[in-house]
Each structure stands twice: as structure tokens, then as C-alpha cells.
Design a protein around this motif. Sequence first.
Motif, PDB file in Angstrom:
ATOM      1  N   ASN A 102       0.357  -0.958   0.013  1.00 10.68           N
ATOM      2  CA  ASN A 102       0.013  -0.120   0.216  1.00 10.68           C
ATOM      3  C   ASN A 102       1.211   1.510  -0.048  1.00 10.68           C
ATOM      4  O   ASN A 102       2.061   1.183   0.628  1.00 10.68           O
ATOM      5  CB  ASN A 102      -1.099  -0.091   1.345  1.00 10.68           C
ATOM      6  CG  ASN A 102      -1.485  -1.008   1.449  1.00 10.68           C
ATOM      7  OD1 ASN A 102      -2.617  -1.361   0.390  1.00 10.68           O
ATOM      8  ND2 ASN A 102      -2.005  -2.222   2.279  1.00 10.68           N
ATOM      9  N   ARG A 103       1.262   2.537  -0.635  1.00 14.09           N
ATOM     10  CA  ARG A 103       1.320   3.908  -0.934  1.00 14.09           C
ATOM     11  C   ARG A 103       1.246   4.534   0.693  1.00 14.09           C
ATOM     12  O   ARG A 103       0.629   3.979   1.464  1.00 14.09           O
ATOM     13  CB  ARG A 103       0.448   4.731  -1.585  1.00 14.09           C
ATOM     14  CG  ARG A 103       1.395   5.938  -1.736  1.00 14.09           C
ATOM     15  CD  ARG A 103       0.491   6.625  -2.584  1.00 14.09           C
ATOM     16  NE  ARG A 103       0.738   8.166  -2.885  1.00 14.09           N
ATOM     17  CZ  ARG A 103       1.885   8.616  -3.739  1.00 14.09           C
ATOM     18  NH1 ARG A 103       1.880   7.801  -4.832  1.00 14.09           N
ATOM     19  NH2 ARG A 103       2.259   9.699  -3.076  1.00 14.09           N
ATOM     20  N   SER A 104       2.264   4.125   1.046  1.00 13.16           N
ATOM     21  CA  SER A 104       2.845   5.052   2.665  1.00 13.16           C
ATOM     22  C   SER A 104       2.943   3.972   3.581  1.00 13.16           C
ATOM     23  O   SER A 104       3.379   4.442   4.601  1.00 13.16           O
ATOM     24  CB  SER A 104       1.915   6.342   2.661  1.00 13.16           C
ATOM     25  OG  SER A 104       1.431   7.043   1.838  1.00 13.16           O
ATOM     26  N   GLU A 105       2.712   2.495   2.987  1.00 17.37           N
ATOM     27  CA  GLU A 105       3.143   1.543   4.263  1.00 17.37           C
ATOM     28  C   GLU A 105       4.447   1.737   4.485  1.00 17.37           C
ATOM     29  O   GLU A 105       5.639   1.810   3.732  1.00 17.37           O
ATOM     30  CB  GLU A 105       2.940   0.251   3.214  1.00 17.37           C
ATOM     31  CG  GLU A 105       2.596  -1.026   4.629  1.00 17.37           C
ATOM     32  CD  GLU A 105       2.435  -1.864   3.761  1.00 17.37           C
ATOM     33  OE1 GLU A 105       3.112  -2.643   3.908  1.00 17.37           O
ATOM     34  OE2 GLU A 105       2.156  -2.117   2.481  1.00 17.37           O
ATOM     35  N   GLU A 106       4.803   1.419   5.882  1.00 13.50           N
ATOM     36  CA  GLU A 106       6.255   1.503   6.135  1.00 13.50           C
ATOM     37  C   GLU A 106       7.044   0.096   6.032  1.00 13.50           C
ATOM     38  O   GLU A 106       6.407  -0.617   7.664  1.00 13.50           O
ATOM     39  CB  GLU A 106       6.196   2.393   7.352  1.00 13.50           C
ATOM     40  CG  GLU A 106       6.234   3.961   6.933  1.00 13.50           C
ATOM     41  CD  GLU A 106       6.054   5.141   8.394  1.00 13.50           C
ATOM     42  OE1 GLU A 106       7.010   4.366   9.353  1.00 13.50           O
ATOM     43  OE2 GLU A 106       6.555   6.073   7.962  1.00 13.50           O
ATOM     44  N   VAL A 107       8.234   0.232   6.061  1.00 13.66           N
ATOM     45  CA  VAL A 107       8.923  -1.497   5.946  1.00 13.66           C
ATOM     46  C   VAL A 107      10.226  -1.409   6.622  1.00 13.66           C
ATOM     47  O   VAL A 107      10.589  -0.446   6.869  1.00 13.66           O
ATOM     48  CB  VAL A 107       8.713  -2.221   4.340  1.00 13.66           C
ATOM     49  CG1 VAL A 107       7.130  -2.142   4.045  1.00 13.66           C
ATOM     50  CG2 VAL A 107       9.009  -1.600   4.003  1.00 13.66           C
ATOM     51  N   ALA A 126      11.998   1.785   5.535  1.00 10.85           N
ATOM     52  CA  ALA A 126      11.523   2.754   4.130  1.00 10.85           C
ATOM     53  C   ALA A 126      10.304   3.028   4.439  1.00 10.85           C
ATOM     54  O   ALA A 126       8.711   2.369   4.807  1.00 10.85           O
ATOM     55  CB  ALA A 126      11.978   2.134   3.110  1.00 10.85           C
ATOM     56  N   GLN A 127       9.609   3.968   2.535  1.00 13.88           N
ATOM     57  CA  GLN A 127       7.867   4.157   2.739  1.00 13.88           C
ATOM     58  C   GLN A 127       7.751   3.176   1.284  1.00 13.88           C
ATOM     59  O   GLN A 127       8.682   4.345   0.843  1.00 13.88           O
ATOM     60  CB  GLN A 127       7.929   5.139   2.873  1.00 13.88           C
ATOM     61  CG  GLN A 127       6.201   5.542   3.246  1.00 13.88           C
ATOM     62  CD  GLN A 127       6.015   6.985   3.296  1.00 13.88           C
ATOM     63  OE1 GLN A 127       6.308   8.436   3.282  1.00 13.88           O
ATOM     64  NE2 GLN A 127       4.832   7.655   4.496  1.00 13.88           N
ATOM     65  N   VAL A 128       6.411   2.792   1.442  1.00 14.62           N
ATOM     66  CA  VAL A 128       6.435   2.843  -0.467  1.00 14.62           C
ATOM     67  C   VAL A 128       5.920   4.364  -0.953  1.00 14.62           C
ATOM     68  O   VAL A 128       4.869   4.625   0.085  1.00 14.62           O
ATOM     69  CB  VAL A 128       4.405   1.791   0.319  1.00 14.62           C
ATOM     70  CG1 VAL A 128       4.650   1.667  -1.630  1.00 14.62           C
ATOM     71  CG2 VAL A 128       5.482   0.297   0.040  1.00 14.62           C
ATOM     72  N   VAL A 129       6.412   4.169  -2.174  1.00  7.88           N
ATOM     73  CA  VAL A 129       5.687   5.601  -2.712  1.00  7.88           C
ATOM     74  C   VAL A 129       4.690   5.357  -4.119  1.00  7.88           C
ATOM     75  O   VAL A 129       4.495   5.624  -4.086  1.00  7.88           O
ATOM     76  CB  VAL A 129       7.376   6.375  -3.056  1.00  7.88           C
ATOM     77  CG1 VAL A 129       6.948   7.819  -4.463  1.00  7.88           C
ATOM     78  CG2 VAL A 129       8.133   6.590  -2.723  1.00  7.88           C
ATOM     79  N   TRP A 130       5.320   4.629  -4.828  1.00  9.60           N
ATOM     80  CA  TRP A 130       4.381   3.523  -5.785  1.00  9.60           C
ATOM     81  C   TRP A 130       4.436   2.503  -5.425  1.00  9.60           C
ATOM     82  O   TRP A 130       5.353   1.596  -5.480  1.00  9.60           O
ATOM     83  CB  TRP A 130       4.688   4.329  -7.019  1.00  9.60           C
ATOM     84  CG  TRP A 130       5.902   3.580  -7.508  1.00  9.60           C
ATOM     85  CD1 TRP A 130       7.166   4.528  -6.893  1.00  9.60           C
ATOM     86  CD2 TRP A 130       6.268   2.787  -8.268  1.00  9.60           C
ATOM     87  NE1 TRP A 130       8.544   4.263  -7.964  1.00  9.60           N
ATOM     88  CE2 TRP A 130       7.490   2.855  -7.970  1.00  9.60           C
ATOM     89  CE3 TRP A 130       5.807   1.350  -8.655  1.00  9.60           C
ATOM     90  CZ2 TRP A 130       8.329   1.943  -9.197  1.00  9.60           C
ATOM     91  CZ3 TRP A 130       6.702   0.389  -9.453  1.00  9.60           C
ATOM     92  CH2 TRP A 130       8.198   1.183  -9.706  1.00  9.60           C
TER      93      TRP A 130
END
Length: 108
Positions: A40-45, A62-66
Motif C-alpha cells: 500500500n502507498r505510504s506503508e512503512e517497512v 522505508a516507505q512505499v512511494v508507489w
Amino acid sequence: LPRTKIEQPVEISARGQRIQGIVRNVSRGGLFVDAPLPFNRSEEVALHFSLDGNGTTVSPTAQVVWSQSDAEGKDHVGFRFLEIDALTVEKLDHYVNDHFPRAPSGPA
């Protein structure tokens, strides 16, 4: 930011799971990964991967950008680094500078 190709396994810690993917390119600001499931967009991992396969590992958050799926069902994900220490930034800079394709210089 300069970005360079890389093909290394990455462990993605998200949603209480450890997910295996492949890093396809990297810069000091983030990376592109082929993953077995969508994010998901904005999900942090949390990420853990080797730059060279020889022990130069990095473990940023990191954070999902796309994130997008292709026709074959593979998921492609762009991550932006969030928490990254100075030593990791230095490792990334060295790796990208050593592998970034440069145009040959010629006479002016």
C-alpha cells in the motif's frame, strides 16, 4: 539522484511477515523492488539487503512511494528510505558512484 541497476535479494519486514523480493535499482534516496505481493502507498517497512553480495549489507526503514502489478502478476514497488544512518548513506553513495553509468568524455 543518480540511480544504478542492482540485482540482489531483499528481505522486507512488513505486516508481521518477512517477505523476500529482488532489488532492481538503488539510489541514496530509495530503491525499486520486485516483490511477491502488492504494498500500500505510504506503508512503512524495514529492509535488509546486500549491495554487492559480499557482506556490504544495509538495513534502512522505508516507505512505499508507489506499487503496481504487471500482467504476469509480479508486483513492482518503489521505496523511499526513511531512517538511514550515515554509514549506510556512505555505503550507498560509494556503490552508486562505482556503478552509475557515465557518458564517455570526448573533446569539446
